[in-house]
Design a protein around this motif. Structure first.
Motif, PDB file in Angstrom:
ATOM      1  N   ALA A 454       0.817  -1.216   0.000  1.00  0.00           N
ATOM      2  CA  ALA A 454       0.000   0.000   0.000  1.00  0.00           C
ATOM      3  C   ALA A 454       0.850   1.265   0.000  1.00  0.00           C
ATOM      4  O   ALA A 454       0.497   2.259  -0.649  1.00  0.00           O
ATOM      5  CB  ALA A 454      -0.940  -0.004   1.207  1.00  0.00           C
ATOM      6  N   VAL A 455       1.960   1.240   0.729  1.00  0.00           N
ATOM      7  CA  VAL A 455       2.783   2.456   0.827  1.00  0.00           C
ATOM      8  C   VAL A 455       3.932   2.464  -0.170  1.00  0.00           C
ATOM      9  O   VAL A 455       4.773   3.373  -0.150  1.00  0.00           O
ATOM     10  CB  VAL A 455       3.323   2.639   2.266  1.00  0.00           C
ATOM     11  CG1 VAL A 455       2.177   2.757   3.255  1.00  0.00           C
ATOM     12  CG2 VAL A 455       4.277   1.508   2.665  1.00  0.00           C
ATOM     13  N   GLY A 456       3.978   1.466  -1.071  1.00  0.00           N
ATOM     14  CA  GLY A 456       4.942   1.473  -2.159  1.00  0.00           C
ATOM     15  C   GLY A 456       6.298   0.897  -1.844  1.00  0.00           C
ATOM     16  O   GLY A 456       7.242   1.055  -2.638  1.00  0.00           O
ATOM     17  N   LEU A 457       6.441   0.196  -0.720  1.00  0.00           N
ATOM     18  CA  LEU A 457       7.727  -0.441  -0.419  1.00  0.00           C
ATOM     19  C   LEU A 457       7.979  -1.653  -1.306  1.00  0.00           C
ATOM     20  O   LEU A 457       9.133  -2.052  -1.516  1.00  0.00           O
ATOM     21  CB  LEU A 457       7.782  -0.856   1.053  1.00  0.00           C
ATOM     22  CG  LEU A 457       7.836   0.288   2.068  1.00  0.00           C
ATOM     23  CD1 LEU A 457       7.740  -0.252   3.488  1.00  0.00           C
ATOM     24  CD2 LEU A 457       9.121   1.104   1.898  1.00  0.00           C
ATOM     25  N   PHE A 458       6.899  -2.284  -1.794  1.00  0.00           N
ATOM     26  CA  PHE A 458       6.987  -3.416  -2.706  1.00  0.00           C
ATOM     27  C   PHE A 458       6.122  -3.131  -3.928  1.00  0.00           C
ATOM     28  O   PHE A 458       5.043  -2.550  -3.809  1.00  0.00           O
ATOM     29  CB  PHE A 458       6.514  -4.704  -2.033  1.00  0.00           C
ATOM     30  CG  PHE A 458       7.200  -5.008  -0.728  1.00  0.00           C
ATOM     31  CD1 PHE A 458       8.543  -5.349  -0.700  1.00  0.00           C
ATOM     32  CD2 PHE A 458       6.504  -4.949   0.465  1.00  0.00           C
ATOM     33  CE1 PHE A 458       9.176  -5.631   0.508  1.00  0.00           C
ATOM     34  CE2 PHE A 458       7.118  -5.225   1.672  1.00  0.00           C
ATOM     35  CZ  PHE A 458       8.460  -5.560   1.693  1.00  0.00           C
ATOM     36  N   ARG A 459       6.595  -3.558  -5.091  1.00  0.00           N
ATOM     37  CA  ARG A 459       5.826  -3.334  -6.317  1.00  0.00           C
ATOM     38  C   ARG A 459       4.664  -4.298  -6.459  1.00  0.00           C
ATOM     39  O   ARG A 459       3.708  -4.024  -7.180  1.00  0.00           O
ATOM     40  CB  ARG A 459       6.748  -3.467  -7.533  1.00  0.00           C
ATOM     41  CG  ARG A 459       7.754  -2.327  -7.671  1.00  0.00           C
ATOM     42  CD  ARG A 459       8.767  -2.618  -8.751  1.00  0.00           C
ATOM     43  NE  ARG A 459       9.604  -3.771  -8.398  1.00  0.00           N
ATOM     44  CZ  ARG A 459      10.571  -4.261  -9.178  1.00  0.00           C
ATOM     45  NH1 ARG A 459      10.817  -3.692 -10.346  1.00  0.00           N
ATOM     46  NH2 ARG A 459      11.283  -5.304  -8.781  1.00  0.00           N
ATOM     47  N   SER A 460       4.742  -5.442  -5.778  1.00  0.00           N
ATOM     48  CA  SER A 460       3.693  -6.454  -5.879  1.00  0.00           C
ATOM     49  C   SER A 460       3.737  -7.343  -4.658  1.00  0.00           C
ATOM     50  O   SER A 460       4.713  -7.347  -3.894  1.00  0.00           O
ATOM     51  CB  SER A 460       3.893  -7.310  -7.134  1.00  0.00           C
ATOM     52  OG  SER A 460       5.070  -8.108  -7.006  1.00  0.00           O
ATOM     53  N   HIS A 461       2.678  -8.139  -4.488  1.00  0.00           N
ATOM     54  CA  HIS A 461       2.661  -9.108  -3.399  1.00  0.00           C
ATOM     55  C   HIS A 461       3.721 -10.187  -3.619  1.00  0.00           C
ATOM     56  O   HIS A 461       4.317 -10.675  -2.653  1.00  0.00           O
ATOM     57  CB  HIS A 461       1.272  -9.744  -3.286  1.00  0.00           C
ATOM     58  CG  HIS A 461       0.228  -8.807  -2.750  1.00  0.00           C
ATOM     59  ND1 HIS A 461      -0.414  -7.894  -3.555  1.00  0.00           N
ATOM     60  CD2 HIS A 461      -0.277  -8.647  -1.498  1.00  0.00           C
ATOM     61  CE1 HIS A 461      -1.285  -7.207  -2.809  1.00  0.00           C
ATOM     62  NE2 HIS A 461      -1.211  -7.640  -1.574  1.00  0.00           N
TER      63      HIS A 461
END
Length: 515
Positions: A454-461
């Motif tokens: 949600a906060v953009g630390l990862f591009r995807s699950h």
């Protein structure tokens, strides 16, 4: 400054707050037990104020243990038990105690709908085999008949983790996993008007909350919540997910064809699918996964490890005394006893239905059964039978969801996954390799992953899982034992068929309520 993610898990018996670094390591965990009240036999309620107080205590304990700056927490998200009814008034105050998923008061409506064909229609529309505590579709009709003033006072109906989210953010909303518990149409991706009409609750449609995807920001920590919890005001809070899908995500199960099981108080069994495939036999249920574009075929048993918890509490004084003498957990002693008994528990078979059952069949009248007892059996045989009964129930639910399609891997979580002997029994019984992820708080980790996305630390699950999930142990099936469990499974199924009419007769006689 290091970056952290906070996952909050509102379980049925315990509320937890777990802080994770971006490698998925648990930095600190706070927990607080919560009470379930039973105003009448078969009813189950929780105080919403007590749930929030427990959450506050868990967060504060977690932050105290972690000794990190709350501003280093980049995001928060939530996991929680599904179903039930959590009503708030216009001021955001609880209208009444929450009626939770364990509640059985709505059973007469299910009987009526089964007789007139509505249960089949409801499954075909929503993908769910309804059970009494499933939520608004069953509990709203009971409230309309017996307690309409509660619905009339209400302005929104939430779910467990959404109540906590409201207390944190002042925003009332839910996510697609919670909303798809018998309330959504998969063709439209919206609340189903047909479900509302079939159950007679359309006049209260306005109580259904807005839907914000699990992996999107749904609010921010308010000043009031920051003062209560010690969190930083303004911290983003992602929408979160049902605890079953959150634990599945936290275990690393994000690919089509994989399975996951949570052997917790209840049993949660999930097979991931790319399509919203309903069951032609109307047994398993379907919902959105907490990962974009995926669906979760799921089967939710009323109790799994809860069967062991009951037996340990009522009958295992000797094991508790032995554990105290040796300075170990009572479950260490129990596991040793179970391992000492061969497959088949010396002829004792256990049906794990202490609270009725909802998957792979719905039967409120079902009750637990020990079959095959002799005077030569002891507690170790009964304990082994409980472990095997839960494993056979797990297999029964996989058979229902697989429809002949092979499964090779199960990600196993929950309290039951801590027992090596239970993991091996599950591998041998189902024929699946059991992969045990590292860590304990998988539901909270799934929530943390949603916060990170949600906060953009990862591009995807998928990227988040690669970084935050590691497999700690794996158990492979023993072919010889798999063959034995196939025989036991046939006996298990036959035993259910045999006692089915006896459950119904006992219910009709009202034996459980005799004074």
């Amino acid at each position: 400054m290091d970056t952290y993610l906070l996952g909050i898990d509102n379980g049925t018996t315990v509320t937890k707050a777990a802080l994770f670094n971006l490698k998925g390591e648990e930095v600190a965990v706070g927990s607080q037990e919560v009470k379930t009240y039973h105003p009448q036999p078969g009813w189950a309620e929780q105080s919403m104020d007590e749930i929030w107080a427990a959450t506050v205590a868990a967060i504060r304990e977690c932050l105290r243990k972690a000794s990190v700056d709350p501003k280093a927490i980049a995001g928060i998200s939530l996991s929680g038990h599904g179903g039930g009814v959590w009503l708030l008034d216009a001021n955001g105050r609880p209208v009444r105690d929450a009626i939770i998923w364990l509640d059985g008061r709505a059973k007469p409506y299910l009987d009526q709908w089964a007789a007139d064909g509505r249960l089949a229609e409801l499954y075909d529309e929503s993908g769910w085999s309804l059970f009494a505590g499933i939520g608004a579709p069953t509990i709203f009709p009971w409230l309309m008949e017996h307690e309409r003033e509660s619905l009339d006072r209400a302005r929104v109906n939430l779910f467990s983790k959404d109540w906590t989210k409201f207390c944190l953010t002042g925003e009332w909303n839910t996510d697609q996993t919670m909303a798809s518990i018998a309330l959504m149409n998969y063709a439209t991706g919206k609340y189903s008007e047909k479900v509302l009409d079939l159950t007679g609750i359309a006049p209260y449609r306005h109580l259904l909350p807005p839907i914000v995807p699990s992996w999107e920001v749904a609010g921010r920590v308010t000043k009031k919540a920051a003062e209560e919890t010690g969190l930083a005001e303004g911290t983003p809070v992602a929408s979160g997910a049902w605890d079953g899908t959150s634990s599945v995500l936290g275990a690393g199960c994000v690919r089509v064809g994989e399975a996951a099981s949570v052997i917790g108080t209840a049993g949660v069994h999930v097979v991931i699918s790319a399509q919203p495939d309903l069951d032609p036999e109307r047994n398993y249920s379907l919902m959105y996964h907490t990962v974009p574009g995926l669906y979760a075929k799921n089967a939710l048993t009323m109790l799994a490890a809860g069967n062991l918890n009951w037996f340990e509490k009522e009958f295992c004084l000797a094991e508790r005394q032995e554990a105290e003498r040796r300075g170990v957990s009572v479950y260490d002693v129990i596991n040793e006893e179970v391992a000492s008994v061969p497959v088949g528990a010396g002829g004792v078979l256990y049906l794990p239905f202490l609270q009725g059952e909802r998957a792979p069949f719905v039967k409120a009248e079902a009750r637990g059964v020990f079959f095959g007892l002799g005077d030569w059996h002891g507690r170790p045989h009964l304990l082994r039978a409980i472990y095997e009964g839960v494993a056979l129930s797990t297999k029964d639910n996989y058979v229902c969801m697989q429809k002949g399609q092979p499964l090779q891997t199960t990600y196993l979580t929950g309290g039951g996954s801590r027992s090596a002997v239970w993991c091996q029994i599950l591998a041998d019984c189902t024929g699946n390799a059991m992969k045990i992820p590292s860590g304990v708080e998988l539901g909270a980790r799934g929530a943390a992953i949603n916060a990170g996305v949600a906060v953009g630390l990862f591009r995807s699950h998928e990227e988040a899982v690669q970084q935050m999930v590691q497999i700690e142990r794996e158990y492979t099936p023993n072919p010889a034992q798999v063959a034995r469990y196939e025989q036991l499974y046939a006996l298990y199924r036959e035993c259910i068929r045999a006692v089915w009419p006896l459950w119904e007769r006992s219910w009709e006689m009202g034996v459980a309520h005799w004074k």
